[in-house]
Enzyme design. Structure first.
Site, PDB file in Angstrom:
ATOM      1  N   ARG A 165      19.715  38.761  18.952  1.00  0.00           N
ATOM      2  CA  ARG A 165      21.189  38.544  19.616  1.00  0.00           C
ATOM      3  C   ARG A 165      20.994  37.796  21.050  1.00  0.00           C
ATOM      4  O   ARG A 165      20.427  38.626  21.807  1.00  0.00           O
ATOM      5  CB  ARG A 165      21.884  39.889  19.836  1.00  0.00           C
ATOM      6  N   LYS A 252      20.544  53.815   4.368  1.00  0.00           N
ATOM      7  CA  LYS A 252      21.619  52.819   4.950  1.00  0.00           C
ATOM      8  C   LYS A 252      20.988  51.415   4.973  1.00  0.00           C
ATOM      9  O   LYS A 252      19.925  51.235   5.447  1.00  0.00           O
ATOM     10  CB  LYS A 252      21.957  53.200   6.445  1.00  0.00           C
ATOM     11  N   HIS A 276      24.109  45.739   8.774  1.00  0.00           N
ATOM     12  CA  HIS A 276      23.749  46.272  10.265  1.00  0.00           C
ATOM     13  C   HIS A 276      25.060  45.504  11.183  1.00  0.00           C
ATOM     14  O   HIS A 276      24.666  45.054  12.287  1.00  0.00           O
ATOM     15  CB  HIS A 276      22.519  45.921  10.657  1.00  0.00           C
TER      16      HIS A 276
HETATM   17  C1  GLV Z   1      20.404  48.898  16.727  1.00  0.00           C
HETATM   18  O1  GLV Z   1      20.523  49.864  15.785  1.00  0.00           O
HETATM   19  C2  GLV Z   1      20.985  47.668  17.025  1.00  0.00           C
HETATM   20  O2  GLV Z   1      21.601  47.275  16.005  1.00  0.00           O
HETATM   21  O3  GLV Z   1      20.930  47.569  18.063  1.00  0.00           O
END
Ligand code: GLV
Length: 388
Positions: A165, A252, A276
Site C-alpha cells: 500500500r 478467512k 482483505h
Molecule cells: C493487516 O491485516 C493489513 O491488512 O494491514
C-alpha cells in the site's frame, strides 16, 4: 454536531480526528486500488425487488453465525492497529460489538492484547491468527486465546506476505508513530486523539511485543511482517492449527471456488469470502462478485461469510440474499471508532441495522432467514466475462 445518518458521515469525522497515517492505513488498497474500489462499487450492480402490501410488523434482523445468536448477520472483522485509531480501540470496539449482540474479532496485529480485551469485555470474542515462523510463539498464542475463552479461531489465509500500500510506505507507518517534522505537524491538529492516546493502555503490538523471541522493534509493520510471517503455510499446516485449537474455526481470505472446496473438505466451520478489503492481490475480483461461484462450490458444507466492501445495511442484505450466512465489516466500524470511540462503533452498528431492517421491510421480508435470490435483481453477466 452534524446529524449522522450514514457510514460516510462517520468517515468524514474520522478523517478529521485521526492522524493521517492511520486514516491512510485503513483507507488504502494495494497498488492501483482497483480491487479496493470494485469491492464497494460492484454492490451497485445488484438491485432490489420492491414488494408491497405485505404485513411488515414484527420484523427481526436476528440470525445465527457458526451457531452463535447474533442480532444481525454481521461480525466485526479483524483489523490491524485498531488501537491506533482510538486509544484502547480494540477494547472499545469489542465492548460495543458484544453489547450490540454481534461477534468481535481481535487481530493478531492488534494494539490491545487478547488479555486486555478479555478482561474488559468479560465475554467471548473471536481471535484471528497470523502464523509466524516462531512455532512456539504460535502455540502459545493459540493457548492464550483458549485461556481467554475465545469462541472461534479465525485463520487468515491471504496474508503470508504483505500487499504493498503505497501510502503506508510514504507515510512511514508505525505504531506508535515516529516523530518526524511531517508527523508532528499532523499530530498537532489531532489534539483530542493525542490526549486520549497518552492515557492508552498500550501503543504498540500487544500480542507480540514481549512474546516473540528476538522481536524488539515491531514499529515498521512492513519489514516486520516480511521477517516474521510464515511463508510456508499450506493446507496441512492449517489442519494442524485446527487440531491445536480444537474449537470452531473460520478460514478467512478465500476468493476461489477450488480453495473454498478445500476449506470445506478439511472441516472449517465457516469460510470468509474476502480479498482483505482490496489490500492484498490488486486485480482480484470483488468479494461480492465471487460469492455466487463459491456458494455453488461448497454447496452448504460450510457456512459462508462475506467480507470486503460492506458499507450499508443494503450491502448486508444483498450478500445474505445471494446466500451468505453472514458478513464481516472492517472499515465501516473503524470509521465510527476513529470518529467517536466506543459510541461511534455502536452508531455504525445502529446505522447498518436500521438500513437492513428498512430494506427488508420494503422488500416485503420480515426475517433475515427468509431473504433469498427472490429479493434481488442480478444482471445476467454479474459473474463476469472472465475466464481462467
Ligand atoms: C493487516 O491485516 C493489513 O491488512 O494491514
Amino acid at each position: 454536531m452534524a446529524v449522522i445518518t450514514n457510514i460516510q458521515d462517520l468517515k468524514r469525522i474520522y478523517e478529521r480526528r485521526v492522524p493521517r497515517m492511520f486514516y491512510d492505513y485503513a483507507e488504502s488498497g494495494s497498488w492501483t486500488e482497483q480491487t479496493f474500489r470494485d469491492n464497494t462499487t460492484d454492490f451497485q450492480d445488484i438491485r432490489l425487488r420492491q414488494r408491497v402490501a405485505v404485513d411488515m410488523s414484527g420484523r427481526t434482523t436476528a440470525g445465527r453465525m457458526i451457531g452463535q445468536d447474533v442480532t444481525m448477520p454481521v461480525a466485526l472483522a479483524p483489523v490491524g492497529l485498531t488501537g491506533m485509531q482510538s486509544a484502547n480501540g480494540e477494547m472499545k470496539a469489542a465492548k460495543a460489538a458484544l453489547d450490540f449482540g454481534v461477534p468481535f474479532t481481535l487481530s493478531t496485529m492488534s494494539i490491545n492484547s487478547i488479555e486486555d480485551v478479555a478482561e474488559y469485555t468479560q465475554a467471548p470474542f473471536w481471535f484471528q491468527l497470523y502464523t509466524m515462523k516462531d512455532e512456539d510463539y504460535v502455540r502459545r498464542l493459540i493457548q492464550r486465546a483458549k485461556d481467554a475463552k475465545c469462541s472461534a479461531l479465525v485463520i487468515t489465509l491471504d496474508l503470508q506476505i504483505l500487499g504493498q500500500r503505497h501510502k503506508d510506505l510514504k507515510n512511514g507507518l508505525s505504531a506508535p508513530p515516529r516523530l518526524t517534522p511531517k508527523t508532528i505537524a499532523n499530530l498537532m491538529t489531532k489534539w483530542r486523539w493525542g490526549i486520549e492516546m497518552l492515557g492508552a493502555k498500550r501503543r504498540n503490538f500487544g500480542n507480540i511485543v514481549g512474546h516473540v523471541k528476538g522481536v524488539t522493534d515491531t514499529r515498521a509493520l512492513n519489514t516486520w511482517t516480511a521477517e516474521q510471517f510464515d511463508p510456508t503455510l499450506d493446507w496441512s499446516k492449517i489442519e494442524k492449527l485446527m487440531e491445536q485449537w480444537g474449537g470452531k474455526v473460520i478460514l478467512k481470505g478465500i476468493l476461489d471456488p477450488e480453495d473454498a472446496r478445500m476449506a470445506a473438505k478439511i472441516g472449517a466451520d465457516a469460510i470468509v469470502v474476502s480479498n482483505h478489503g482490496g489490500r492484498q492481490l490488486d486485480g482480484a475480483l470483488s468479494s461480492i462478485r465471487m460469492l455466487p461461484a463459491i456458494l455453488d462450490a461448497v454447496g452448504g458444507q460450510t457456512e459462508v461469510f462475506l467480507d470486503s466492501g460492506i458499507r450499508s445495511g443494503q450491502d448486508i442484505l444483498k450478500a445474505v440474499a445471494l446466500g451468505a450466512n453472514g458478513t464481516m465489516i472492517g472499515r465501516a466500524f473503524v470509521y465510527g471508532l476513529g470518529a467517536m470511540g466506543q459510541v461511534g462503533v455502536t452508531t455504525a452498528l445502529e446505522i447498518l441495522r436500521k438500513e437492513l431492517d428498512t430494506t427488508m421491510a420494503l422488500c416485503g421480508e420480515r426475517a433475515v432467514a427468509d431473504l433469498g435470490r427472490h429479493n434481488l435483481l442480478v444482471p445476467e453477466d454479474f459473474r463476469g466475462r472472465w475466464q481462467s
